[in-house]
Design a protein around this motif. Structure first.
Motif, PDB file in Angstrom:
ATOM      1  N   UNK A  45       0.460  -0.915   0.538  1.00  0.00           N
ATOM      2  CA  UNK A  45      -0.064  -0.247   0.006  1.00  0.00           C
ATOM      3  C   UNK A  45       0.951   1.166   0.267  1.00  0.00           C
ATOM      4  N   UNK A  46       2.357   1.069   0.054  1.00  0.00           N
ATOM      5  CA  UNK A  46       3.026   2.210   0.447  1.00  0.00           C
ATOM      6  C   UNK A  46       3.954   2.400  -1.013  1.00  0.00           C
ATOM      7  N   UNK A  47       3.440   1.281  -1.415  1.00  0.00           N
ATOM      8  CA  UNK A  47       4.071   2.208  -2.744  1.00  0.00           C
ATOM      9  C   UNK A  47       3.507   1.846  -3.948  1.00  0.00           C
ATOM     10  N   UNK A  49      -7.027   3.074 -10.553  1.00  0.00           N
ATOM     11  CA  UNK A  49      -8.094   2.679  -8.677  1.00  0.00           C
ATOM     12  C   UNK A  49      -8.168   3.813  -8.932  1.00  0.00           C
ATOM     13  N   UNK A  50      -9.572   3.716  -9.211  1.00  0.00           N
ATOM     14  CA  UNK A  50     -10.574   5.055  -9.338  1.00  0.00           C
ATOM     15  C   UNK A  50     -12.228   4.324  -9.432  1.00  0.00           C
ATOM     16  N   UNK A  51     -13.169   4.804  -9.012  1.00  0.00           N
ATOM     17  CA  UNK A  51     -14.628   4.148  -9.223  1.00  0.00           C
ATOM     18  C   UNK A  51     -14.456   3.064  -7.675  1.00  0.00           C
ATOM     19  N   UNK A  60      -5.383  -0.427  -5.347  1.00  0.00           N
ATOM     20  CA  UNK A  60      -4.675  -0.739  -6.173  1.00  0.00           C
ATOM     21  C   UNK A  60      -4.733  -1.669  -6.747  1.00  0.00           C
ATOM     22  N   UNK A  61      -4.697  -3.242  -5.306  1.00  0.00           N
ATOM     23  CA  UNK A  61      -4.816  -4.395  -6.037  1.00  0.00           C
ATOM     24  C   UNK A  61      -5.575  -4.616  -7.410  1.00  0.00           C
ATOM     25  N   UNK A  62      -6.784  -4.198  -6.743  1.00  0.00           N
ATOM     26  CA  UNK A  62      -8.082  -4.835  -8.100  1.00  0.00           C
ATOM     27  C   UNK A  62      -7.778  -3.670  -9.519  1.00  0.00           C
ATOM     28  N   UNK A  63      -6.540  -2.665  -9.309  1.00  0.00           N
ATOM     29  CA  UNK A  63      -6.360  -2.323 -10.190  1.00  0.00           C
ATOM     30  C   UNK A  63      -4.829  -3.327 -10.933  1.00  0.00           C
ATOM     31  N   UNK A  64      -4.151  -2.905 -10.148  1.00  0.00           N
ATOM     32  CA  UNK A  64      -3.416  -3.905 -11.172  1.00  0.00           C
ATOM     33  C   UNK A  64      -4.024  -5.494 -11.863  1.00  0.00           C
ATOM     34  N   UNK A  65      -4.798  -6.545 -10.956  1.00  0.00           N
ATOM     35  CA  UNK A  65      -5.244  -7.121 -11.617  1.00  0.00           C
ATOM     36  C   UNK A  65      -6.295  -6.991 -12.657  1.00  0.00           C
ATOM     37  N   UNK A  66      -6.718  -5.711 -13.123  1.00  0.00           N
ATOM     38  CA  UNK A  66      -7.702  -5.311 -13.914  1.00  0.00           C
ATOM     39  C   UNK A  66      -6.342  -4.742 -15.127  1.00  0.00           C
TER      40      UNK A  66
END
Length: 195
Positions: free
Chosen positions: A111-113, A122-124, A128-134
């Motif tokens: 989370x810090x990096x 990582x919006x809506x 950040x994890x979901x954004x990376x996976x997508x």
């Protein structure tokens, strides 16, 4: 005044107008002149009968060469890649986001990096994890689509070359058209990448 046609020159001549009329010229009627020379020749070419009288015949259909068929397949593949990728400069952005997302995942999603390319997605309500996976999933789907385009293109071109070498022009043309249709269908089902 008489009108003549010369098969050696493919031209008509009129006595009293033309000083020299070729020796192979034969007299033709006004009806023949109007039929052959005064109308558009869509899909017709000028020829002559056994007496040397001009006639229009169907343009012979020349089969496409292997190079022409392969060029058509390449054009369809280029269009498919362009449709799939959208703006070519955006591909650099996608590649950077993918590399960052993979590195972020490999580090355990700290989370810090969070890389900027990942946090931008990582919006809506996405973490950040979901954004990376997508981002990774979209990149893999895009790579899969590019591989499908390449596979269709290369296999079709090889088949076309083989069929032409075997004097199977009609089968080669059909193979090329099927490949072109498959390439068009492959990208018509999806839109360009939008992340």
């Amino acid at each position: 005044m008489m009108r003549y046609y010369s098969r050696s020159t493919g031209s008509t001549y009129i006595t009293g107008v033309h000083a020299v009329i070729p020796s192979d010229a034969v007299p033709i009627t006004d009806e023949v002149f109007l039929t052959v020379f005064s109308r558009p020749w869509a899909n017709k070419i000028l020829s002559h009968d056994e007496r040397g009288i001009p006639v229009l015949i169907e343009r012979p259909i020349k089969p496409l060469t292997a190079e022409e068929l392969c060029a058509g397949i390449d054009r369809a593949a280029d269009m498919a890649r362009q449709t799939a990728a959208g703006d070519p400069l955006r591909a650099l952005e996608y590649n950077k986001a993918f590399a960052d997302a993979v590195a972020f995942k490999a580090d355990g999603y700290p989370a810090a990096n969070v890389p900027e390319t990942v946090s931008a997605w990582a919006v809506a309500g996405r973490t950040p994890e979901q954004a990376a996976v997508e981002i990774i999933a979209k990149a893999m789907a895009f790579d899969s689509q590019l591989l499908a385009i390449r596979t269709i293109r290369l296999k079709a071109k090889e088949s076309v070359r083989t069929l032409i070498a075997e004097n199977e022009a009609a089968a080669a043309e059909m193979t090329a058209q099927v490949a072109i249709n498959n390439l068009r269908g492959l990208v018509s089902e999806t839109s360009p990448r939008e992340d």
